[in-house]
Design an enzyme around this catalytic site. Structure first.
Site, short mmCIF file in Angstrom:
data_model
loop_
_atom_site.label_atom_id
_atom_site.label_comp_id
_atom_site.label_asym_id
_atom_site.label_seq_id
_atom_site.Cartn_x
_atom_site.Cartn_y
_atom_site.Cartn_z
N LYS A 16 0.88 -1.67 0.09
CA LYS A 16 0.14 0.47 0.25
C LYS A 16 0.75 0.71 0.13
O LYS A 16 0.26 2.38 -0.96
CB LYS A 16 -1.01 0.45 0.93
CG LYS A 16 -2.03 -0.83 1.41
CD LYS A 16 -2.31 -1.07 2.51
CE LYS A 16 -2.20 -1.03 4.16
NZ LYS A 16 -1.25 -2.37 4.10
N ARG A 91 -9.04 2.23 8.33
CA ARG A 91 -9.41 -0.05 8.13
C ARG A 91 -9.90 -0.75 9.41
O ARG A 91 -9.92 -1.73 10.08
CB ARG A 91 -7.98 0.37 9.44
CG ARG A 91 -6.58 -0.18 9.69
CD ARG A 91 -5.79 0.03 10.51
NE ARG A 91 -4.96 -0.75 9.93
CZ ARG A 91 -3.22 -0.40 9.36
NH1 ARG A 91 -3.20 1.07 8.92
NH2 ARG A 91 -2.06 -1.38 9.54
N ARG A 130 11.66 -5.51 4.49
CA ARG A 130 12.06 -4.26 4.20
C ARG A 130 12.40 -3.56 5.68
O ARG A 130 12.74 -3.79 7.07
CB ARG A 130 10.05 -3.76 4.82
CG ARG A 130 10.12 -2.04 4.83
CD ARG A 130 8.14 -1.71 4.56
NE ARG A 130 7.68 -2.47 5.87
CZ ARG A 130 6.79 -2.01 6.71
NH1 ARG A 130 5.94 -2.16 4.98
NH2 ARG A 130 5.90 -2.38 7.36
N ARG A 162 11.44 -1.69 10.68
CA ARG A 162 10.39 -2.03 11.71
C ARG A 162 10.28 -2.19 13.05
O ARG A 162 10.68 -3.58 12.79
CB ARG A 162 9.35 -1.47 11.26
CG ARG A 162 8.62 -0.14 10.69
CD ARG A 162 7.25 0.87 9.53
NE ARG A 162 6.42 -0.66 10.08
CZ ARG A 162 5.03 -0.26 9.64
NH1 ARG A 162 4.93 0.33 8.77
NH2 ARG A 162 4.07 -1.18 9.69
P1 AP5 Z 1 4.98 -1.84 1.79
O1 AP5 Z 1 4.65 -0.73 0.73
O2 AP5 Z 1 6.03 -0.98 3.05
O3 AP5 Z 1 4.10 -2.52 2.52
P2 AP5 Z 1 1.91 -1.74 3.21
O4 AP5 Z 1 0.72 -2.31 2.76
O5 AP5 Z 1 1.85 -0.08 3.03
O6 AP5 Z 1 2.58 -2.52 4.14
P3 AP5 Z 1 2.44 -1.79 5.89
O7 AP5 Z 1 3.00 -3.15 7.14
O8 AP5 Z 1 3.59 -0.76 6.28
O9 AP5 Z 1 1.57 -2.14 6.36
P4 AP5 Z 1 0.48 -1.41 7.54
O10 AP5 Z 1 -1.06 -1.42 7.05
O11 AP5 Z 1 0.62 -2.68 8.40
O12 AP5 Z 1 1.23 -0.64 8.15
P5 AP5 Z 1 1.00 1.00 8.79
O13 AP5 Z 1 2.33 1.76 9.30
O14 AP5 Z 1 -0.18 1.55 8.21
O15 AP5 Z 1 6.07 -2.99 1.16
C1 AP5 Z 1 6.24 -3.68 1.69
C2 AP5 Z 1 7.19 -4.71 1.28
O16 AP5 Z 1 6.89 -4.92 0.51
C3 AP5 Z 1 8.49 -3.38 0.99
O17 AP5 Z 1 9.70 -3.80 1.36
C4 AP5 Z 1 8.22 -3.31 -0.79
O18 AP5 Z 1 9.24 -2.66 -0.57
C5 AP5 Z 1 8.39 -4.61 -0.96
N1 AP5 Z 1 7.50 -4.11 -1.90
C6 AP5 Z 1 6.27 -3.98 -2.11
N2 AP5 Z 1 5.76 -4.73 -3.07
C7 AP5 Z 1 6.10 -5.40 -3.78
C8 AP5 Z 1 5.69 -6.21 -4.79
N3 AP5 Z 1 4.95 -5.99 -5.70
N4 AP5 Z 1 6.80 -7.74 -5.10
C9 AP5 Z 1 7.89 -7.13 -4.31
N5 AP5 Z 1 7.82 -6.51 -3.17
C10 AP5 Z 1 7.09 -5.53 -2.98
O19 AP5 Z 1 0.25 0.62 9.84
C11 AP5 Z 1 1.39 0.35 11.22
C12 AP5 Z 1 0.46 0.26 12.23
O20 AP5 Z 1 -0.02 1.70 12.98
C13 AP5 Z 1 -0.45 -0.59 12.73
O21 AP5 Z 1 -0.48 -1.73 13.04
C14 AP5 Z 1 -1.68 0.50 14.32
O22 AP5 Z 1 -0.63 -0.37 14.86
C15 AP5 Z 1 -1.18 1.33 13.27
N6 AP5 Z 1 -1.88 2.28 12.91
C16 AP5 Z 1 -2.18 2.63 11.56
N7 AP5 Z 1 -3.07 3.30 10.90
C17 AP5 Z 1 -4.05 3.10 11.74
C18 AP5 Z 1 -5.69 2.81 11.55
N8 AP5 Z 1 -6.11 3.27 10.74
N9 AP5 Z 1 -6.50 2.39 12.64
C19 AP5 Z 1 -5.41 2.22 13.67
N10 AP5 Z 1 -4.39 2.21 14.27
C20 AP5 Z 1 -3.60 3.03 13.02
#
Ligand code: AP5
Length: 217
Positions: A16, A91, A130, A162
């Site tokens: 994402k 979410r 990552r 992370r």
């Molecule tokens: P990446 O693009 O980083 O993936 P992502 O889907 O963004 O993964 P996240 O872990 O950031 O999502 P998340 O939703 O769990 O975390 P967030 O920070 O929002 O890609 C992942 C890896 O794969 C990278 O190394 C990339 O290079 C590689 N890659 C990408 N595409 C590829 C492809 N096609 N082929 C091969 N490799 C590829 O949230 C973290 C925490 O914050 C949550 O757990 C929660 O505690 C809190 N939080 C955030 N938002 C909320 C909310 N709305 N409500 C409540 N809590 C929240």
């Protein structure tokens, strides 16, 4: 001009963040990642950051009221006048309802919801490889490596992993996603906004499909 709001949906590690940045650039929109906003607060040692950390490190969601308030404040800033690519928000169904009400105030709505589909076993591999830059750039040891190992291509700073990308926390994040976020797939499908994207392709292939999905929406 009508504001354009795109909601990126998909499990942790689906890509994402990687793709939201590209879409924001392509359509001249702001990229808003709630995960990045929480991490920024953590870095700046704010009360919100401390609260969020206790949930994030366990792979749990930060409570809805806190998250919604943070997004409301972010969306009311002038740089959102053309719209935004929302990454990691909403979410939960309560967050999705809050977003709808909020956008209605701007006379806007969600235009399209790309749902990036990736199997669980691939997610763990993606997140354990990552590497992040402090500026929020995302690399992967194998699939998107920096020019020099552990060094950011643009500013030369040290990359890091992370805290919540440890395999056991990742597995819990996937469970939390299935229980609390996956219901949004049907929520947006019923509204006719969902577009399924094959997230197992390479990064460029996914981008191509996403650009098409937004242009056709
Ligand atoms: P990446 O693009 O980083 O993936 P992502 O889907 O963004 O993964 P996240 O872990 O950031 O999502 P998340 O939703 O769990 O975390 P967030 O920070 O929002 O890609 C992942 C890896 O794969 C990278 O190394 C990339 O290079 C590689 N890659 C990408 N595409 C590829 C492809 N096609 N082929 C091969 N490799 C590829 O949230 C973290 C925490 O914050 C949550 O757990 C929660 O505690 C809190 N939080 C955030 N938002 C909320 C909310 N709305 N409500 C409540 N809590 C929240």
């Amino acid at each position: 001009m009508k504001r354009l709001f795109i909601v990126m949906l998909g499990p942790p590690g689906a890509g994402k963040g990687t793709q939201a940045k590209k879409l924001a650039q392509a359509f001249d929109l702001v990229h808003i990642s709630t995960g990045d906003l929480f991490r920024e607060n953590l870095k700046n040692e704010t009360a919100l950051g401390q609260l969020a950390q206790s949930f994030m490190n366990k792979g749990e969601l930060v409570p809805d009221d806190v998250t919604i308030q943070m997004v409301e404040e972010r969306l009311s800033r002038p740089d959102c006048e053309k719209g935004a690519v929302l990454d990691g928000f909403p979410r939960t169904p309560a967050q999705a309802d809050a977003l709808e009400a909020l956008l209605l105030k701007f006379g806007a709505g969600v235009k399209v919801v790309p749902y990036i589909k990736v199997a669980d076993e691939v997610l763990v591999e993606r997140l354990s490889g990552r590497w992040m830059s402090t500026a929020g750039r995302v690399y992967h040891a194998q699939y998107n490596p920096p020019k020099v190992k552990w060094i950011d291509d643009l500013d030369g700073s040290q990359l890091y992993q992370r805290e919540d990308d440890k395999p056991e926390t990742v597995r819990h994040r996937i469970d939390v996603y299935k229980a609390q976020t996956a219901p949004l797939i049907d929520y947006y499908r019923q509204k006719g906004l969902l577009v399924e994207i094959d997230g197992t392709q390479g990064i460029d292939g996914v981008t191509e499909d996403l650009l098409k999905a937004v242009e056709e929406a």
